[in-house]
Design a protein around this motif. Structure first.
Motif, PDB file in Angstrom:
ATOM      1  N   SER A  35       0.642  -8.347   9.255  1.00  0.00           N
ATOM      2  CA  SER A  35       0.590  -7.883  10.555  1.00  0.00           C
ATOM      3  C   SER A  35       1.572  -6.797  11.001  1.00  0.00           C
ATOM      4  CB  SER A  35       0.548  -8.732  11.613  1.00  0.00           C
ATOM      5  OG  SER A  35       1.656  -9.592  11.471  1.00  0.00           O
ATOM      6  N   ILE A  36       2.763  -6.945  10.162  1.00  0.00           N
ATOM      7  CA  ILE A  36       4.020  -5.838  10.174  1.00  0.00           C
ATOM      8  C   ILE A  36       3.489  -4.565   9.594  1.00  0.00           C
ATOM      9  CG2 ILE A  36       6.155  -5.220   9.592  1.00  0.00           C
ATOM     10  CD1 ILE A  36       7.154  -8.114   9.796  1.00  0.00           C
ATOM     11  N   ALA A  37       2.859  -4.851   8.616  1.00  0.00           N
ATOM     12  CA  ALA A  37       2.325  -3.363   7.707  1.00  0.00           C
ATOM     13  C   ALA A  37       1.405  -2.743   8.401  1.00  0.00           C
ATOM     14  CB  ALA A  37       1.815  -3.885   6.281  1.00  0.00           C
ATOM     15  N   ASP A  38       0.324  -3.398   9.274  1.00  0.00           N
ATOM     16  CA  ASP A  38      -0.878  -2.829  10.000  1.00  0.00           C
ATOM     17  C   ASP A  38       0.118  -2.243  11.127  1.00  0.00           C
ATOM     18  OD1 ASP A  38      -2.465  -3.665   8.299  1.00  0.00           O
ATOM     19  OD2 ASP A  38      -3.256  -5.516   9.208  1.00  0.00           O
ATOM     20  N   ALA A  39       0.788  -2.888  11.896  1.00  0.00           N
ATOM     21  CA  ALA A  39       1.461  -1.949  12.919  1.00  0.00           C
ATOM     22  C   ALA A  39       2.243  -0.999  12.557  1.00  0.00           C
ATOM     23  CB  ALA A  39       2.412  -3.158  13.651  1.00  0.00           C
ATOM     24  N   ALA A  40       2.683  -0.950  11.506  1.00  0.00           N
ATOM     25  CA  ALA A  40       3.758   0.108  11.004  1.00  0.00           C
ATOM     26  C   ALA A  40       2.733   1.444  10.591  1.00  0.00           C
ATOM     27  CB  ALA A  40       4.480  -0.238   9.895  1.00  0.00           C
ATOM     28  N   LYS A  41       1.632   0.994  10.160  1.00  0.00           N
ATOM     29  CA  LYS A  41       0.642   1.989   9.631  1.00  0.00           C
ATOM     30  C   LYS A  41       0.297   2.819  11.031  1.00  0.00           C
ATOM     31  CE  LYS A  41      -0.629   0.266   5.112  1.00  0.00           C
ATOM     32  NZ  LYS A  41      -1.829  -0.324   4.496  1.00  0.00           N
ATOM     33  N   THR A  42      -0.289   2.013  11.863  1.00  0.00           N
ATOM     34  CA  THR A  42      -0.831   2.535  13.376  1.00  0.00           C
ATOM     35  C   THR A  42       0.244   3.469  13.808  1.00  0.00           C
ATOM     36  OG1 THR A  42      -2.043   0.524  13.519  1.00  0.00           O
ATOM     37  CG2 THR A  42      -1.965   1.924  15.413  1.00  0.00           C
TER      38      THR A  42
ATOM     39  N   VAL B  14       0.674   4.624   4.088  1.00  0.00           N
ATOM     40  CA  VAL B  14      -0.581   4.285   4.966  1.00  0.00           C
ATOM     41  C   VAL B  14      -1.697   4.266   4.146  1.00  0.00           C
ATOM     42  CG1 VAL B  14      -1.759   4.994   6.870  1.00  0.00           C
ATOM     43  CG2 VAL B  14       0.595   5.340   7.103  1.00  0.00           C
ATOM     44  N   LEU B  15      -1.836   5.144   3.306  1.00  0.00           N
ATOM     45  CA  LEU B  15      -3.035   5.139   2.526  1.00  0.00           C
ATOM     46  C   LEU B  15      -3.117   4.422   1.346  1.00  0.00           C
ATOM     47  CD1 LEU B  15      -4.190   8.964   3.226  1.00  0.00           C
ATOM     48  CD2 LEU B  15      -5.102   6.802   4.243  1.00  0.00           C
ATOM     49  N   ASP B  16      -1.967   3.902   1.047  1.00  0.00           N
ATOM     50  CA  ASP B  16      -1.822   3.065  -0.237  1.00  0.00           C
ATOM     51  C   ASP B  16      -2.107   3.645  -1.483  1.00  0.00           C
ATOM     52  OD1 ASP B  16      -0.947   0.935   1.138  1.00  0.00           O
ATOM     53  OD2 ASP B  16      -2.919   0.223   1.710  1.00  0.00           O
ATOM     54  N   LYS B  17      -1.801   5.242  -1.608  1.00  0.00           N
ATOM     55  CA  LYS B  17      -2.080   5.730  -2.875  1.00  0.00           C
ATOM     56  C   LYS B  17      -0.697   5.578  -3.771  1.00  0.00           C
ATOM     57  CE  LYS B  17      -4.728   9.809  -1.130  1.00  0.00           C
ATOM     58  NZ  LYS B  17      -6.154   9.265  -1.862  1.00  0.00           N
ATOM     59  N   THR B  18      -0.983   5.794  -4.922  1.00  0.00           N
ATOM     60  CA  THR B  18       0.080   5.374  -5.910  1.00  0.00           C
ATOM     61  C   THR B  18       0.723   6.914  -5.981  1.00  0.00           C
ATOM     62  OG1 THR B  18      -0.899   6.437  -7.913  1.00  0.00           O
ATOM     63  CG2 THR B  18      -1.391   4.219  -7.528  1.00  0.00           C
ATOM     64  N   PRO B  19       2.106   6.822  -6.522  1.00  0.00           N
ATOM     65  CA  PRO B  19       2.819   8.296  -6.663  1.00  0.00           C
ATOM     66  C   PRO B  19       2.155   9.149  -7.041  1.00  0.00           C
ATOM     67  CG  PRO B  19       4.431   6.260  -7.268  1.00  0.00           C
ATOM     68  CD  PRO B  19       2.944   5.790  -6.868  1.00  0.00           C
ATOM     69  N   LEU B  20       1.211   8.845  -8.116  1.00  0.00           N
ATOM     70  CA  LEU B  20       0.692   9.982  -9.040  1.00  0.00           C
ATOM     71  C   LEU B  20      -0.498  10.581  -8.206  1.00  0.00           C
ATOM     72  CD1 LEU B  20       0.511  11.759 -11.524  1.00  0.00           C
ATOM     73  CD2 LEU B  20      -1.062   9.943 -12.465  1.00  0.00           C
ATOM     74  N   GLU B  21      -1.348   9.486  -7.530  1.00  0.00           N
ATOM     75  CA  GLU B  21      -2.383  10.117  -6.617  1.00  0.00           C
ATOM     76  C   GLU B  21      -1.583  11.005  -5.785  1.00  0.00           C
ATOM     77  OE1 GLU B  21      -5.291   6.143  -7.220  1.00  0.00           O
ATOM     78  OE2 GLU B  21      -3.823   6.266  -5.587  1.00  0.00           O
ATOM     79  N   ALA B  22      -0.538  10.505  -4.895  1.00  0.00           N
ATOM     80  CA  ALA B  22       0.015  11.358  -3.962  1.00  0.00           C
ATOM     81  C   ALA B  22       0.216  12.568  -4.376  1.00  0.00           C
ATOM     82  CB  ALA B  22       1.277  10.520  -3.352  1.00  0.00           C
ATOM     83  N   GLY B  23       0.874  12.689  -5.628  1.00  0.00           N
ATOM     84  CA  GLY B  23       1.358  13.942  -5.974  1.00  0.00           C
ATOM     85  C   GLY B  23       0.111  15.002  -6.521  1.00  0.00           C
ATOM     86  N   VAL B  24      -1.107  14.269  -6.866  1.00  0.00           N
ATOM     87  CA  VAL B  24      -2.284  15.081  -7.106  1.00  0.00           C
ATOM     88  C   VAL B  24      -2.770  15.656  -5.696  1.00  0.00           C
ATOM     89  CG1 VAL B  24      -4.659  14.978  -7.824  1.00  0.00           C
ATOM     90  CG2 VAL B  24      -2.852  14.122  -9.124  1.00  0.00           C
ATOM     91  N   PHE B  25      -2.750  14.630  -4.650  1.00  0.00           N
ATOM     92  CA  PHE B  25      -3.306  15.213  -3.289  1.00  0.00           C
ATOM     93  C   PHE B  25      -2.692  16.287  -2.628  1.00  0.00           C
ATOM     94  CE2 PHE B  25      -4.018  14.435   1.119  1.00  0.00           C
ATOM     95  CZ  PHE B  25      -5.181  14.074   1.064  1.00  0.00           C
ATOM     96  N   MET B  26      -1.105  16.424  -2.813  1.00  0.00           N
ATOM     97  CA  MET B  26      -0.591  17.455  -2.552  1.00  0.00           C
ATOM     98  C   MET B  26      -0.571  18.839  -3.184  1.00  0.00           C
ATOM     99  SD  MET B  26       2.954  15.017  -1.577  1.00  0.00           S
ATOM    100  CE  MET B  26       4.165  16.251  -1.129  1.00  0.00           C
ATOM    101  N   LEU B  27      -1.302  18.817  -4.311  1.00  0.00           N
ATOM    102  CA  LEU B  27      -1.321  19.885  -5.108  1.00  0.00           C
ATOM    103  C   LEU B  27      -1.815  21.151  -4.323  1.00  0.00           C
ATOM    104  CD1 LEU B  27      -2.139  19.029  -8.656  1.00  0.00           C
ATOM    105  CD2 LEU B  27      -0.235  20.148  -8.047  1.00  0.00           C
ATOM    106  N   PRO B  28      -2.897  20.994  -3.400  1.00  0.00           N
ATOM    107  CA  PRO B  28      -3.618  22.319  -2.823  1.00  0.00           C
ATOM    108  C   PRO B  28      -2.240  22.741  -2.079  1.00  0.00           C
ATOM    109  CG  PRO B  28      -4.770  20.363  -2.649  1.00  0.00           C
ATOM    110  CD  PRO B  28      -3.769  19.767  -3.254  1.00  0.00           C
TER     111      PRO B  28
END
Length: 494
Positions: free
Chosen positions: A450-457, A289-303
């Motif tokens: 449009s498929i990607a946008d509908a999926a994110k919502t 949904v937020l298009d983060k890279t795997p590394l950015e997601a890993g850092v985001f989950m650290l807290p």
């Protein structure tokens, strides 16, 4: 010559780390793996779940088998299986092959885990030293689970998804000789009763039940999913009856007559389930949904994972200071409140607020897991400590596996009913966000967008609804804990 207990601890912990990291490293890899293997939403859940489910069913019988054959021999065998299964997983050509490899990883882990604790207990005669060693072990365990997503993110920046499994191979190449050299050989006790049948009945019951839940929610309750659910439930009831009536049951269910143990197990089950299920949904939201890279997601989950690692060791101190009842019920209430707040927060806009809420959630669940352990181990008679430990570790693993199932199934079913993409969208796009993103990538152009946008919502809506539901469930648990632990000692029993 008496082996140095601290060297034994180093070898044993080195064997334990890959097993714990493996529990969470995959969450980050799921989005890229889903797209690469074209895995369906259900297959994704099986890839994650089969590991803790197989492990949960086999932990106890593998522990008793280790008592029989000797811990060193069992540990080396488990490490060997784990290494081979890691290679098989890394090079899986499709989702079913990866599910089979993950099941083999679960078998290897179920052989490693019981030996780790048994060897730590054996190596240290001194109570204070043993307590320190077990403390180091639990911190390494939570830290290992905490760095899993980060290690996964780092690997996926450079390599393909299989690297999250292949990384185990060089680690094992160092660990196996270390265990062979440092861990003393000890004779097993041939008199130990071993009945693998009960374990197989438990695993069969669990897998059938989970299969019934998943296929029932995915396609509506039809004959095969209903049959699987009823069959699985019947097998689990039969397993329970075997435990109560057998002379040497693999799980001593009579311990559940004590309210503190029953509530402790419920807490272990729900806290580990919420943590595992939430981590999976979070990793998907951050990347899809937020298009983060795997590394950015890993850092985001650290807290989240970092605070859970801190909460564990601190939980013991809090419980001895304020009493188990207060700490256990407050930790559950705080988990519920933070999940509720997260469900109403926009991840894209308020990342500091989300980081703060994730830290509260992780800390509360970490404290809750430790409080559950104190409730179980503190209320079990001395002679049943092993049985209580087995019950607790089975509760953790089952909680983790079924938590992923429940979160995944609920998110996918709400996602399906909220998906309002173009009518020409491929069938799979309405099943899960992973399948929708794979389809969007294949189709490209305006249709893909449009498929990607509908999926994110649809995914955001599903995510919010599920968090509210889980928060309500944990809030009810907080009340149950508060009532059930009325008689719990107010002060230290460590």
């Amino acid at each position: 010559m008496q082996p140095n207990p601290w060297l034994v601890l180093v070898a044993v912990i080195a064997a334990f780390v890959p097993v714990v990291v493996d529990m969470t490293i995959l969450h980050i890899a799921i989005p890229s793996l889903t797209v690469a293997l074209e895995a369906s939403g259900n297959q994704v859940l099986w890839i994650i779940d089969i590991y803790p489910l197989v492990m949960a069913g086999l932990l106890v019988p593998m522990g008793t088998l280790a008592d029989r054959v000797g811990y060193r021999k069992m540990l080396l065998l488990g490490l060997g299986i784990f290494t081979i299964a890691s290679i098989a997983a890394a090079f899986s050509p499709n989702a079913p092959a990866l599910i089979a490899a993950r099941a083999a990883l679960g078998i290897g882990s179920s052989m490693i885990m019981p030996c780790v604790l048994a060897l730590v207990r054996q190596a240290f005669d001194d109570d204070a030293e043993r307590a320190t060693a077990l403390g180091i072990w639990s911190v390494v365990g939570t830290a290992g689970a905490a760095i899993g997503p980060l290690v996964g993110g780092l690997l996926l920046e450079r390599f393909w998804w299989g690297s999250v499994f292949l990384v185990n191979v060089p680690v094992m190449a160092a660990v196996i000789p270390m265990v062979a050299v440092l861990v003393p050989t000890q004779r097993g006790n041939r008199q130990t009763a071993w009945n693998p049948w009960q374990a197989l009945v438990l695993v069969a019951g669990l897998i059938l039940t989970v299969f019934g839940i998943k296929s029932g929610v995915k396609d509506g309750l039809h004959a095969s999913s209903a049959a699987a659910l009823i069959g699985g439930a019947a097998i689990l009831v039969w397993f329970g009856w075997m435990q109560v009536s057998s002379r040497n049951p693999i799980l001593d269910l009579s311990l559940l007559r004590k309210p503190a143990i029953a509530v402790g197990l419920l807490m272990a089950f729900i806290a580990s389930g919420s943590l595992a299920g939430f981590e999976l949904v979070l990793a998907q939201e951050l990347q899809f949904v937020l298009d983060k890279t795997p590394l950015e997601a890993g850092v985001f989950m650290l807290p989240l994972v970092g605070a859970a690692a801190v909460g564990g060791p601190l939980g013991g101190r809090l419980a001895s200071r304020f009493g188990l009842r207060a700490v256990a019920s407050l930790s559950m209430a705080a988990s519920a409140a933070s999940l509720l707040a997260i469900s109403f927060t926009d991840f894209g806009r308020h990342d500091y607020l989300v980081a703060f809420l994730l830290a509260i959630l992780g800390f509360a669940l970490g404290v809750g897991l430790l409080a559950s352990s104190i409730a179980i181990m503190g209320s079990a008679p001395k002679e049943s400590a092993g049985a209580a430990g087995a019950l607790e570790s089975t509760g953790y693993e089952l909680g983790g596996g079924l938590g992923v199932t429940m979160f995944g199934v609920l998110v996918n079913s709400i996602y399906r009913s909220s998906f309002s993409g173009p009518s020409a969208a491929p069938q799979g796009a309405t099943h899960s966000i992973g399948e929708a993103m794979a389809a969007a990538k294949d189709l490209g152009g305006d249709m893909g967008t449009s498929i990607a946008d509908a999926a994110k919502t649809a995914f955001l809506q599903a995510h919010g609804s599920v968090l509210i539901l889980v928060a309500t469930m944990i809030a009810i648990l907080a009340l149950v804990v508060f009532i059930a632990l009325r008689g719990a000692p107010a002060a230290d029993h460590h």
